[in-house]
Design an enzyme around this catalytic site. Structure first.
Site, PDB file in Angstrom:
ATOM      1  N   ASP A 177      -9.875  22.258  22.592  1.00  0.00           N
ATOM      2  CA  ASP A 177     -10.876  21.660  21.709  1.00  0.00           C
ATOM      3  C   ASP A 177     -11.060  20.214  22.155  1.00  0.00           C
ATOM      4  O   ASP A 177     -10.198  19.653  22.849  1.00  0.00           O
ATOM      5  CB  ASP A 177     -10.539  21.778  20.211  1.00  0.00           C
ATOM      6  CG  ASP A 177      -9.140  21.336  19.816  1.00  0.00           C
ATOM      7  OD1 ASP A 177      -8.528  20.532  20.548  1.00  0.00           O
ATOM      8  OD2 ASP A 177      -8.649  21.789  18.769  1.00  0.00           O
ATOM      9  N   GLU A 214      -5.664  26.416  24.213  1.00  0.00           N
ATOM     10  CA  GLU A 214      -6.052  25.938  22.878  1.00  0.00           C
ATOM     11  C   GLU A 214      -7.108  24.835  22.988  1.00  0.00           C
ATOM     12  O   GLU A 214      -7.013  23.798  22.317  1.00  0.00           O
ATOM     13  CB  GLU A 214      -4.839  25.388  22.118  1.00  0.00           C
ATOM     14  CG  GLU A 214      -3.667  26.346  22.009  1.00  0.00           C
ATOM     15  CD  GLU A 214      -2.504  25.808  21.190  1.00  0.00           C
ATOM     16  OE1 GLU A 214      -2.655  24.790  20.491  1.00  0.00           O
ATOM     17  OE2 GLU A 214      -1.426  26.428  21.255  1.00  0.00           O
ATOM     18  N   ASN A 241       4.154  27.286  26.674  1.00  0.00           N
ATOM     19  CA  ASN A 241       2.885  26.695  26.240  1.00  0.00           C
ATOM     20  C   ASN A 241       3.106  25.288  25.674  1.00  0.00           C
ATOM     21  O   ASN A 241       4.032  25.074  24.888  1.00  0.00           O
ATOM     22  CB  ASN A 241       2.310  27.605  25.129  1.00  0.00           C
ATOM     23  CG  ASN A 241       0.891  27.262  24.737  1.00  0.00           C
ATOM     24  OD1 ASN A 241       0.030  27.126  25.601  1.00  0.00           O
ATOM     25  ND2 ASN A 241       0.630  27.145  23.442  1.00  0.00           N
ATOM     26  N   GLU A 248       5.861  24.034  22.959  1.00  0.00           N
ATOM     27  CA  GLU A 248       6.076  22.600  22.691  1.00  0.00           C
ATOM     28  C   GLU A 248       7.555  22.203  22.630  1.00  0.00           C
ATOM     29  O   GLU A 248       8.009  21.563  21.692  1.00  0.00           O
ATOM     30  CB  GLU A 248       5.364  22.201  21.397  1.00  0.00           C
ATOM     31  CG  GLU A 248       3.874  22.488  21.448  1.00  0.00           C
ATOM     32  CD  GLU A 248       3.156  22.262  20.127  1.00  0.00           C
ATOM     33  OE1 GLU A 248       3.767  21.729  19.187  1.00  0.00           O
ATOM     34  OE2 GLU A 248       1.966  22.627  20.033  1.00  0.00           O
ATOM     35  N   HIS A 280      -5.874  20.183  24.051  1.00  0.00           N
ATOM     36  CA  HIS A 280      -6.432  19.480  22.886  1.00  0.00           C
ATOM     37  C   HIS A 280      -6.848  18.081  23.363  1.00  0.00           C
ATOM     38  O   HIS A 280      -6.011  17.174  23.445  1.00  0.00           O
ATOM     39  CB  HIS A 280      -5.392  19.366  21.768  1.00  0.00           C
ATOM     40  CG  HIS A 280      -5.010  20.691  21.182  1.00  0.00           C
ATOM     41  ND1 HIS A 280      -5.904  21.455  20.461  1.00  0.00           N
ATOM     42  CD2 HIS A 280      -3.855  21.398  21.215  1.00  0.00           C
ATOM     43  CE1 HIS A 280      -5.305  22.579  20.063  1.00  0.00           C
ATOM     44  NE2 HIS A 280      -4.064  22.566  20.524  1.00  0.00           N
TER      45      HIS A 280
HETATM   46  O1  G3I Z   1      -0.672  29.353   4.520  1.00  0.00           O
HETATM   47  C1  G3I Z   1      -0.643  28.171   3.713  1.00  0.00           C
HETATM   48  C2  G3I Z   1      -1.276  28.448   2.387  1.00  0.00           C
HETATM   49  O2  G3I Z   1      -0.512  29.391   1.692  1.00  0.00           O
HETATM   50  C3  G3I Z   1      -1.358  27.130   1.621  1.00  0.00           C
HETATM   51  O3  G3I Z   1      -2.025  27.339   0.426  1.00  0.00           O
HETATM   52  C4  G3I Z   1      -2.101  26.082   2.429  1.00  0.00           C
HETATM   53  C5  G3I Z   1      -2.121  24.730   1.737  1.00  0.00           C
HETATM   54  O4  G3I Z   1      -2.210  23.675   2.659  1.00  0.00           O
HETATM   55  O5  G3I Z   1      -1.441  25.916   3.661  1.00  0.00           O
HETATM   56  C6  G3I Z   1      -1.415  27.092   4.432  1.00  0.00           C
HETATM   57  O6  G3I Z   1      -0.756  26.836   5.624  1.00  0.00           O
HETATM   58  C7  G3I Z   1      -1.474  26.094   6.580  1.00  0.00           C
HETATM   59  C8  G3I Z   1      -1.527  26.942   7.849  1.00  0.00           C
HETATM   60  O7  G3I Z   1      -2.140  26.217   8.893  1.00  0.00           O
HETATM   61  C9  G3I Z   1      -2.280  28.243   7.658  1.00  0.00           C
HETATM   62  O8  G3I Z   1      -3.589  27.982   7.297  1.00  0.00           O
HETATM   63  C10 G3I Z   1      -0.752  24.806   6.868  1.00  0.00           C
HETATM   64  O9  G3I Z   1      -0.826  23.966   5.732  1.00  0.00           O
HETATM   65  C11 G3I Z   1      -1.351  24.108   8.055  1.00  0.00           C
HETATM   66  O10 G3I Z   1      -0.552  22.989   8.403  1.00  0.00           O
HETATM   67  C12 G3I Z   1      -1.396  25.056   9.229  1.00  0.00           C
HETATM   68  O11 G3I Z   1      -2.001  24.362  10.317  1.00  0.00           O
HETATM   69  C13 G3I Z   1      -1.897  24.994  11.575  1.00  0.00           C
HETATM   70  C14 G3I Z   1      -1.052  24.136  12.508  1.00  0.00           C
HETATM   71  O12 G3I Z   1      -1.026  24.747  13.793  1.00  0.00           O
HETATM   72  C15 G3I Z   1       0.372  23.949  12.025  1.00  0.00           C
HETATM   73  O13 G3I Z   1       0.983  22.979  12.792  1.00  0.00           O
HETATM   74  C16 G3I Z   1      -3.288  25.125  12.142  1.00  0.00           C
HETATM   75  O14 G3I Z   1      -4.050  26.033  11.337  1.00  0.00           O
HETATM   76  C17 G3I Z   1      -3.246  25.607  13.574  1.00  0.00           C
HETATM   77  O15 G3I Z   1      -4.524  25.489  14.152  1.00  0.00           O
HETATM   78  C18 G3I Z   1      -2.282  24.742  14.373  1.00  0.00           C
HETATM   79  O16 G3I Z   1      -2.219  25.279  15.669  1.00  0.00           O
HETATM   80  C19 G3I Z   1      -1.355  24.599  16.593  1.00  0.00           C
HETATM   81  C20 G3I Z   1      -0.838  25.636  17.566  1.00  0.00           C
HETATM   82  O17 G3I Z   1      -0.230  26.689  16.871  1.00  0.00           O
HETATM   83  C21 G3I Z   1       0.130  25.007  18.564  1.00  0.00           C
HETATM   84  N1  G3I Z   1      -0.463  23.880  19.237  1.00  0.00           N
HETATM   85  C22 G3I Z   1      -1.051  22.881  18.374  1.00  0.00           C
HETATM   86  C23 G3I Z   1      -2.056  23.503  17.400  1.00  0.00           C
HETATM   87  C24 G3I Z   1      -2.712  22.455  16.531  1.00  0.00           C
HETATM   88  O18 G3I Z   1      -1.794  21.834  15.706  1.00  0.00           O
END
Ligand code: G3I
Length: 390
Positions: free
Chosen positions: A291, A289, A225, A178, A261
């Site tokens: 969905d 990715e 990507n 990105e 997405h």
């Molecule tokens: O790990 C912490 C945890 O310690 C905490 O308690 C909790 C509270 O909110 O947050 C946890 O972190 C989260 C993390 O995922 C792991 O679960 C973050 O808040 C959350 O924002 C994060 O979201 C991820 C996101 O990327 C971040 O931008 C999504 O799971 C993940 O599916 C998403 O994936 C991205 C790709 O990497 C790149 N392309 C877009 C895609 C969707 O956004």
């Protein structure tokens, strides 16, 4: 290998696509379980991964390591349905180096071990991204307390250390994720700004990251990507021009990942054209990715919450057609080597947390039961005459 493959294809041809009664869903069986004479398709067998053997396209999922290994039903789906896996979060910089200089590879190592045990290839995700950076480096992706030279040095160390740690175990690396905005301009994150301040080409961090990664693991396929590359427009045109510059500089880029997405409200993109034009540059391409989100029904039991049920049958039908078309587009382009869905079930999708009122974006429902879109993908894998991947 060739014999085994032809046996599977022949067995597939002998099976029917009739879906067995729901009771059959409970039937166990690995993703590569043989399909004997007289076998029929149950609700989940043959799996996506078995059906994908016709074309050689790898079919994958993003894996949530909080669930993998602890939620039995979730784990079974990952192991049985897919032949490539991507860590949804655990290889990101924030997760692997939460404290500067102290690596935590435990969760990512567990993913790689699970993949090896189940004969799956791993897509490494992701080395360089403005998001999910460790807080000691940057909390917003655009500001940092480190000097430009320190940022460059830290990036170098991160890329080399992570790729080296997983050397020989990663099929494709999303090296840079990105780096462009939707209007086609480069994203001005801490890496861009550091290179700019050093008097270098601001996008030079991308070429550097690919070169460093290649030195650390010469066999991994290195990908750029991004999202919204599926549509022809300012962003995909900018990335299309940029990867040609990388190629002209002999940067070891092997492919471009189209995240995929999609949202039913925005129409279906001219995806196959875009896959094709990048492939025509001599690159591999992949859906990384996928969905398909849509508007969902509110949950009457919990005001302010939503179910994973599309608002209308028409939206469900549109979702299904998008799933079918994304896979068909990938299958039609020989250089499209993998098709990865971004999560297993609606209950563990990132969508509801980011797009209020939208969801139902994945192949399995909140109860981990297969949805019609899962059957649609199996049908496409089963019926499409696709060029074989090498
Ligand atoms: O790990 C912490 C945890 O310690 C905490 O308690 C909790 C509270 O909110 O947050 C946890 O972190 C989260 C993390 O995922 C792991 O679960 C973050 O808040 C959350 O924002 C994060 O979201 C991820 C996101 O990327 C971040 O931008 C999504 O799971 C993940 O599916 C998403 O994936 C991205 C790709 O990497 C790149 N392309 C877009 C895609 C969707 O956004």
């Amino acid at each position: 290998m060739r014999i085994r493959r032809s046996l599977v294809v022949a067995a597939l041809a002998a099976a029917t696509l009739a879906v067995a009664p729901a009771a059959a869903f409970a039937s166990p069986g690995g993703g590569t379980a043989p399909i004997g004479p007289g076998a029929h398709l149950t609700a989940t067998q043959p799996s996506l991964r078995v059906l994908s053997m016709r074309s050689g396209l790898k079919v994958g999922t993003a894996v949530n390591m909080d669930l993998y290994g602890s939620d039995a039903a979730y784990t079974r789906i990952v192991d049985q349905q897919f032949n490539t896996v991507t860590p949804e979060n655990v290889m990101k910089w924030q997760l692997v180096e939460p404290t500067q200089g102290t690596y935590d590879w435990a969760a990512a190592d567990r993913l790689v071990a699970g993949a090896r045990a189940h004969h799956q290839l791993v897509r490494g995700h992701t080395l360089v991204w403005h998001n999910q950076l460790p807080s000691w480096l940057s909390t917003d992706g655009v500001t940092t307390s480190f000097s430009p030279q320190q940022v460059r040095d830290l990036l170098h160390k991160h890329v080399v250390d992570e790729v080296t740690h997983f050397r020989g175990q990663i099929w494709q690396w999303d090296v840079v994720n990105e780096a462009f905005n939707d209007d086609g301009t480069p994203r001005q994150d801490i890496f861009f700004k550091a290179y700019q301040a050093l008097g270098l080409d601001p996008l030079g961090y991308i070429a550097d990251a690919f070169r460093w990664a290649h030195q650390a693991d010469p066999h991994a396929l290195l990908f750029y990507n991004d999202y919204n590359l599926e549509f022809t427009g300012a962003k995909s045109n900018a990335v299309y021009a940029f990867v040609q510059q990388l190629q002209a500089q002999h940067v070891p880029i092997a492919g471009v990942g189209f995240q995929g997405h999609l949202d039913t409200q925005y129409g279906f993109p001219d995806l196959q054209n875009n896959l094709q034009r990048f492939a025509a540059l001599g690159l591999k391409v992949a859906l990384t990715e996928v969905d398909v989100r849509t508007f969902v029904q509110p949950d009457p039991a919990k005001p302010g919450s939503y179910t994973d049920i599309p608002l209308t049958p028409a939206l469900q039908a549109t979702q299904e057609s998008y799933w079918t078309q994304t896979l068909q587009a990938c299958l039609a382009v020989k250089q499209c080597i993998s098709y990865t869905v971004w999560g297993v079930a609606d209950s563990n999708s990132w969508i509801p947390g980011v797009f209020a009122g939208e969801g139902a974006a994945l192949l399995f429902d909140d109860s981990l039961q297969p949805k019609p879109q899962y059957q649609d993908l199996r049908h496409v894998l089963w019926t499409t005459k696709a060029p074989r991947r090498v």
